[in-house]
Enzyme design. Structure first.
Site, mmCIF file in Angstrom:
data_model
loop_
_atom_site.group_PDB
_atom_site.id
_atom_site.type_symbol
_atom_site.label_atom_id
_atom_site.label_comp_id
_atom_site.label_asym_id
_atom_site.label_seq_id
_atom_site.Cartn_x
_atom_site.Cartn_y
_atom_site.Cartn_z
ATOM 1 N N ASP A 1 0.756 -1.260 0.000
ATOM 2 C CA ASP A 1 0.000 0.000 0.000
ATOM 3 C C ASP A 1 0.792 1.319 0.000
ATOM 4 O O ASP A 1 0.599 2.156 -0.852
ATOM 5 C CB ASP A 1 -0.954 0.033 1.204
ATOM 6 C CG ASP A 1 -1.861 -1.176 1.239
ATOM 7 O OD1 ASP A 1 -1.670 -2.093 0.426
ATOM 8 O OD2 ASP A 1 -2.754 -1.220 2.102
ATOM 9 N N GLU B 1 1.565 -9.390 11.758
ATOM 10 C CA GLU B 1 1.357 -8.931 10.383
ATOM 11 C C GLU B 1 2.715 -8.553 9.754
ATOM 12 O O GLU B 1 2.997 -8.880 8.618
ATOM 13 C CB GLU B 1 0.415 -7.723 10.411
ATOM 14 C CG GLU B 1 -0.123 -7.298 9.066
ATOM 15 C CD GLU B 1 -1.074 -6.111 9.192
ATOM 16 O OE1 GLU B 1 -1.285 -5.605 10.314
ATOM 17 O OE2 GLU B 1 -1.611 -5.684 8.150
HETATM 18 C C1 GLC Z 1 -3.153 -4.440 3.563
HETATM 19 C C2 GLC Z 1 -1.920 -4.963 2.834
HETATM 20 C C3 GLC Z 1 -2.338 -5.846 1.683
HETATM 21 C C4 GLC Z 1 -3.222 -6.967 2.219
HETATM 22 C C5 GLC Z 1 -4.407 -6.427 3.029
HETATM 23 C C6 GLC Z 1 -5.153 -7.525 3.775
HETATM 24 O O1 GLC Z 1 -3.915 -3.624 2.743
HETATM 25 O O2 GLC Z 1 -1.129 -3.910 2.385
HETATM 26 O O3 GLC Z 1 -1.234 -6.379 1.018
HETATM 27 O O4 GLC Z 1 -3.686 -7.748 1.174
HETATM 28 O O5 GLC Z 1 -3.930 -5.515 4.007
HETATM 29 O O6 GLC Z 1 -4.294 -8.278 4.561
#
Ligand code: GLC
Length: 445
Positions: A175, A417
């Site tokens: 992101d 995470e």
């Molecule tokens: C965040 C991460 C993305 C992931 C999502 C759900 O947006 O950057 O890569 O898929 O979370 O875990």
């Protein structure tokens, strides 16, 4: 530690990881996290099924099949699928996928995609099946993968150059990665967001944020960046998520390195699936696939000795380093001398070498922040991709070292995470599904 003790610890990690995946399960699919991400995400589900296949092939297949329920009629696979009665929830309302005529009639989704990990996950699940079951499995998803790859080329490669463009940083899966944020700050941050930042009024935005209710704000995107991403999403929705229209407005588009490297590898797996089924892929698609393998080489910059993403409109490389620079290893389509170069940057203390590798941004970068989301911390999925990449080129010892360090992180800090690359401390939400699933894959492959 004796071999026996080591084995016992590994068994314990596997059992704990299975428990996380059980607790995060929502019937046929798995939430990345029950608290923070209570829907289904595209590349998360691919990584999750790669772990689950080791002990429950049926559930691994269900994970993928539920994802495909969200596939659009034009082939697009959205990054988020909202199953069940979600119409009153904030996120589905924000996306309003129904503004696009190709969105599915019976299920709500987002309006953008995510890195195409699908074909890899399908083949990895297939490896756990006997030949008859494997063929059956491949037959179930073959057309979906073809339609998705065709959509990527038809809609996202208008100049027919083999590289797919992305219209939002969320599509990259990383992101707030620096190459994206650098472009965004330069080109697209509206004046009112700059004003809020200058006057410190952006802090008011915290009231509306969901993520910082669960995770300390210094570990997430800052308010300005978060506002920019939501602002961009709104602009895409106004253009009904139609690429042509979006490109015609004041937008920006990036030929993202990670995404295109994953696409090159996905094409490789798609060819493999077609071969097992004795089928020939559509000729147009095959031509595009070949172009991708070549086009990735164009993203190399001799002066800095790195691969980069490229701005679609200006055609210039975005020379801001990040973990994406290592993804050409995963693609498997670069020359060996370039691969050696990348391995050196993994070893270099000026670049990616850290006590708990691999940081999402190299340590010498002005963007490096050891705690902030995709701007420094170590993530399990990118480690997994780099490890696969190192194995592609026969760097098995390097792959083993990174795998060992990754498992140490998990042993000490759980299935977080992401992790601090300097002291290994846990960051983001805990009991995160792909961290658990990929730990299983590391230990059971
Ligand atoms: C965040 C991460 C993305 C992931 C999502 C759900 O947006 O950057 O890569 O898929 O979370 O875990």
């Amino acid at each position: 530690m004796t071999e026996k003790e080591k084995h016992e610890i590994e068994l314990e990690i596997i059992e704990d990881a299975k428990e996380v995946l059980k607790n995060n399960s929502s019937g046929a699919f798995t939430n990345p996290s029950k608290l923070l991400y209570p829907h289904q995400w595209f590349w998360d589900s691919c990584f999750i099924s790669i772990g689950i296949r080791h002990y429950d092939t049926e559930r691994a297949q269900d994970e993928i099949l539920s994802l495909l329920k969200g596939q659009w009629k034009n082939g697009m696979i959205p990054n988020i699928v909202f199953h069940g009665q979600v119409y009153k929830l904030k996120l589905p309302k924000m996306w309003r996928s129904e503004v696009n005529p190709f969105s599915p009639d019976d299920i709500k989704t987002s309006g953008i995609t995510q890195p195409p990990m699908l074909a890899d996950a399908v083949v990895k699940i297939g490896e756990k099946l006997d030949l008859a079951e494997r063929k059956n499995w491949y037959r179930m998803v073959y057309q979906n993968i073809i339609k998705y790859h065709e959509w990527l080329y038809n809609e996202r490669d208008p100049r027919k150059q083999g590289l797919v463009l992305l219209i939002h940083p969320w599509e990259s899966g990383l992101d707030n990665s620096p190459p994206w944020m650098d472009e965004l700050h330069k080109n697209l941050t509206p004046k009112w967001i700059h004003y809020l930042e200058k006057t410190k009024l952006d802090s008011l935005y915290s009231i509306f944020r969901y993520d910082t209710k669960f995770v300390p704000s210094y570990q997430r995107l800052n308010n300005t960046d978060a506002m920019c991403l939501y602002y961009m999403q709104r602009k895409l929705r106004n253009q009904q998520y139609i690429t042509d229209r979006i490109l015609g407005h004041d937008s920006f588009a990036i030929e993202d390195l990670t995404f295109n490297c994953i696409l090159a590898k996905a094409n490789y797996y798609l060819r493999k699936i077609a071969k097992t089924l004795n089928k020939t892929l559509p000729s147009n698609l095959m031509k595009n696939m070949e172009l991708t393998d070549k086009a990735i080489q164009e993203l190399w910059d001799d002066s800095t000795g790195q691969f980069y993403s490229r701005d679609y409109l200006t055609h210039e490389l975005i020379k801001v380093p990040s973990i994406a620079s290592l993804m050409p290893l995963y693609s498997g389509v670069i020359d060996r001398d370039k691969a050696i170069h990348l391995v050196k940057s993994i070893e270099s203390h000026d670049s990616f070498s850290m006590p708990f590798p691999i940081p999402s941004v190299p340590v010498k970068s002005e963007w490096f922040d050891q705690n902030r989301y995709w701007q420094g911390p170590t993530w399990i999925n990118t480690n997994w991709l780099v490890i696969e990449g190192l194995k592609n080129y026969g760097f098995n010892d390097h792959a083993e070292i990174i795998k060992k360090r990754t498992m140490e992180l998990i042993e000490h800090s759980g299935f977080s995470e992401y992790f601090n690359p300097i002291d290994g401390s846990p960051l983001g939400i805990d009991n995160f599904s792909w961290s658990a699933a990929l730990a299983i894959d590391f230990l059971m492959t």
